[in-house]
Scaffold this active site. Structure first.
Site, PDB file in Angstrom:
ATOM      1  N   SER A 185       0.981  -1.372   0.046  1.00  0.00           N
ATOM      2  CA  SER A 185       0.172   0.435   0.283  1.00  0.00           C
ATOM      3  C   SER A 185       1.059   1.060  -0.034  1.00  0.00           C
ATOM      4  O   SER A 185       1.553   1.487  -0.518  1.00  0.00           O
ATOM      5  CB  SER A 185      -1.135  -0.003   0.831  1.00  0.00           C
ATOM      6  OG  SER A 185      -2.148   1.119   1.082  1.00  0.00           O
ATOM      7  N   GLU A 302      -9.230  -5.499  -5.113  1.00  0.00           N
ATOM      8  CA  GLU A 302      -8.824  -4.227  -4.356  1.00  0.00           C
ATOM      9  C   GLU A 302      -9.552  -3.766  -3.065  1.00  0.00           C
ATOM     10  O   GLU A 302      -9.210  -3.827  -1.847  1.00  0.00           O
ATOM     11  CB  GLU A 302      -7.573  -3.501  -4.952  1.00  0.00           C
ATOM     12  CG  GLU A 302      -6.195  -3.998  -5.281  1.00  0.00           C
ATOM     13  CD  GLU A 302      -5.138  -4.170  -4.457  1.00  0.00           C
ATOM     14  OE1 GLU A 302      -5.229  -3.838  -3.377  1.00  0.00           O
ATOM     15  OE2 GLU A 302      -4.351  -4.779  -4.364  1.00  0.00           O
ATOM     16  N   HIS A 400      -8.602  -5.779  -0.225  1.00  0.00           N
ATOM     17  CA  HIS A 400      -6.720  -4.943  -0.252  1.00  0.00           C
ATOM     18  C   HIS A 400      -5.715  -5.308   1.564  1.00  0.00           C
ATOM     19  O   HIS A 400      -6.712  -4.944   2.125  1.00  0.00           O
ATOM     20  CB  HIS A 400      -6.984  -3.001  -0.383  1.00  0.00           C
ATOM     21  CG  HIS A 400      -5.614  -2.095  -0.128  1.00  0.00           C
ATOM     22  ND1 HIS A 400      -4.669  -2.119  -1.397  1.00  0.00           N
ATOM     23  CD2 HIS A 400      -4.867  -1.353   0.548  1.00  0.00           C
ATOM     24  CE1 HIS A 400      -3.408  -0.835  -0.544  1.00  0.00           C
ATOM     25  NE2 HIS A 400      -4.332  -0.926   0.564  1.00  0.00           N
TER      26      HIS A 400
END
Length: 494
Positions: A185, A302, A400
């Protein structure tokens, strides 16, 4: 004495049996007072034994931020401006082991080595790696650019940590000539921004970039707006006052500024800026990493973690898609373009499912794919994490950050298995996928060969992590085609 290491800076005492952990080792001088908004400086040597049995405070951050919590164990505890430290895990009798250096994510606002998911002991023990986790400045303290200060202090911290690792990791049993940096990330986005420096200074041989936010890069003008908004929120009229305002007040101003900044600057207003030094260009447009091997991965779904039930309404779904296209392309899309996307994503399910798929591809997967195809780098490998979570009234899927406990082998920590719908007698293959994921990352860190071919001019070889692992062709070929003409005319190719 067991666990005692002599470094060039001074002695360090770790703890542990099969794996020795060394927590809270300073890699830079505390960035306080006149050093608050400045690039990090090397730490002063010490003579007394540094007790590294316990972790140091994490970077200053809010426990109630929009980006705090939400995932198991995603809280850090004590925080401080004096936070520029590394944690190290080394297997027993380590000598010349490959080194993995972790840059955590958290929207450039939260995170730190204290998060239980990032415990490097399993990687170190099972795969004979030395694992390093880096704390770096976050939010306003890491990415505000006041007059007289240095831009991108958070990125400069990461680079300072990598230089420290190169100089000192040999004392802990690591091979300074075989370093791999990895992050997820905002950590992966950070790595994208600094890979030109990493490659130029040879701070690592390779990088693993998991679910990067490719397009989160500010202009200097954006950075100026962020600074002005924060100063207004804290009631300051001169940049010099930012250096002395208490960190708690600055953090409060940062949090109060977030809603307005998210509407005007973007979803993560405290993030890297093009400064002509550390960041010469936006990595989504040009990535110069000559000689540095890259492994870029993403999760298959995600943006599924938080459902947008309003998108179940067909009118609202189309309005959301149109707004997203306009923000990305700078032009209002016609109805045919919107309908083309609706038709493409319709097999995913209801409107909320479709909207999650649209965002997943537009904001995450396609930009990462584009970087992989057009980076000036060494060998580039691609991977997709497909194993998905179940449970609750919304299938979270391969969301995600789902890959984090699989990367570290910490599925049994902080309630992750239950969160993923894999608790009890049937883990749905989660532990087997974690073993595969860890072994793959370890193989790559060891030799640069993760076990499948690097991509060519197209993503013709993509590793898929699931209960039945596989290597396939491009999973995004159809999405790339349907999105092709919905990007800026002068923007980077798909």
């Amino acid at each position: 004495m067991k666990g005692l290491v002599e470094t060039a800076l001074g002695p360090v005492q770790g703890t542990g049996e099969s794996v020795t952990s060394y927590r809270g080792i300073p890699y830079a001088t505390a960035p306080i007072g006149p050093l608050r908004f400045r690039a990090p400086t090397p730490p002063e040597p010490w003579k007394e034994v540094l007790d590294a049995a316990h972790g140091a405070p994490s970077p200053v951050q809010s426990a109630s931020s929009l980006f705090s919590g939400g995932l198991p164990g995603n809280q850090v505890g004590a925080v401080s401006e004096d936070c520029l430290t590394v944690d190290i895990w080394a297997p027993r009798d380590a000598t010349g082991c490959p080194v993995l250096v972790w840059i955590c994510g958290g929207a450039y606002l939260t995170g730190g080595s204290a998060i239980e998911t990032y415990d490097g002991a399993a990687l170190a023990e099972r795969h004979r790696l030395v694992v390093v986790s880096v704390n770096y400045r976050l939010g306003a303290l890491g990415f505000l650019w006041p007059g007289g200060g240095d831009p991108n202090c958070g990125l400069r911290d990461q680079l300072a940590a990598l230089r420290w690792v190169g100089q000192h990791i040999g004392a802990f049993g690591g091979d300074p000539g075989n370093i791999t940096v990895f992050g997820e990330s905002a950590g992966a986005g950070s790595i994208l921004h600094i890979v030109p420096v990493i490659a130029r200074e040879r701070l690592a041989r390779r990088a693993i970039i998991q679910s990067p936010g490719v397009e989160h890069t500010q202009t200097a003008a954006d950075a100026g707006r962020v600074k002005a908004t924060v100063m207004q929120a804290v009631g300051l009229t001169d940049d010099a006052m930012l250096w002395t305002v208490p960190a708690e007040q600055l953090l409060d101003a940062q949090e109060r500024s977030m809603p307005g900044l998210m509407a005007t600057v973007g979803s993560m207003p405290f993030h890297p800026v093009v400064d002509g030094d550390v960041v010469a260009a936006k990595p989504g447009v040009s990535l110069a990493a000559t000689g540095l091997d890259l492994l870029i991965s993403w999760t298959a779904e995600e943006m599924r973690l938080y459902p947008d039930r309003a998108a179940d309404d067909p009118v609202r779904l189309r309005k959301r898609i149109g707004g997203l296209i306009q923000r990305r392309s700078g032009a209002e899309p016609d109805g045919a373009a919107i309908e083309r996307l609706v038709s493409f994503y319709e097999p995913l399910g209801a409107g909320a499912d479709m909207w999650a798929g649209v965002q997943t591809d537009c904001l995450m997967r396609l930009p990462a794919r584009r970087v992989a195809l057009h980076a000036d780098a060494g060998a580039v490998h691609l991977a997709q994490f497909d194993w998905g979570a179940t449970g609750g009234d919304w299938r979270r899927g391969a969301f995600h950050a789902i890959d984090l406990p699989f990367s570290f082998g910490t599925l049994d920590r902080a309630g992750w298995l239950e969160f993923l719908g894999a608790g009890g007698d049937d883990d749905r293959g989660a532990r087997r996928v974690a073993d595969d994921h860890m072994a793959t990352w370890a193989a790559y860190a060891t030799s640069g060969d993760p076990g499948w071919a690097a991509i060519g001019p197209t993503p013709d070889s993509v590793r898929r992590f699931d209960t039945t692992p596989d290597v396939t062709g491009d999973p995004l070929a159809g999405a790339a085609e349907v999105w092709q003409d919905l990007w800026p005319a002068d923007g980077p190719p798909m």
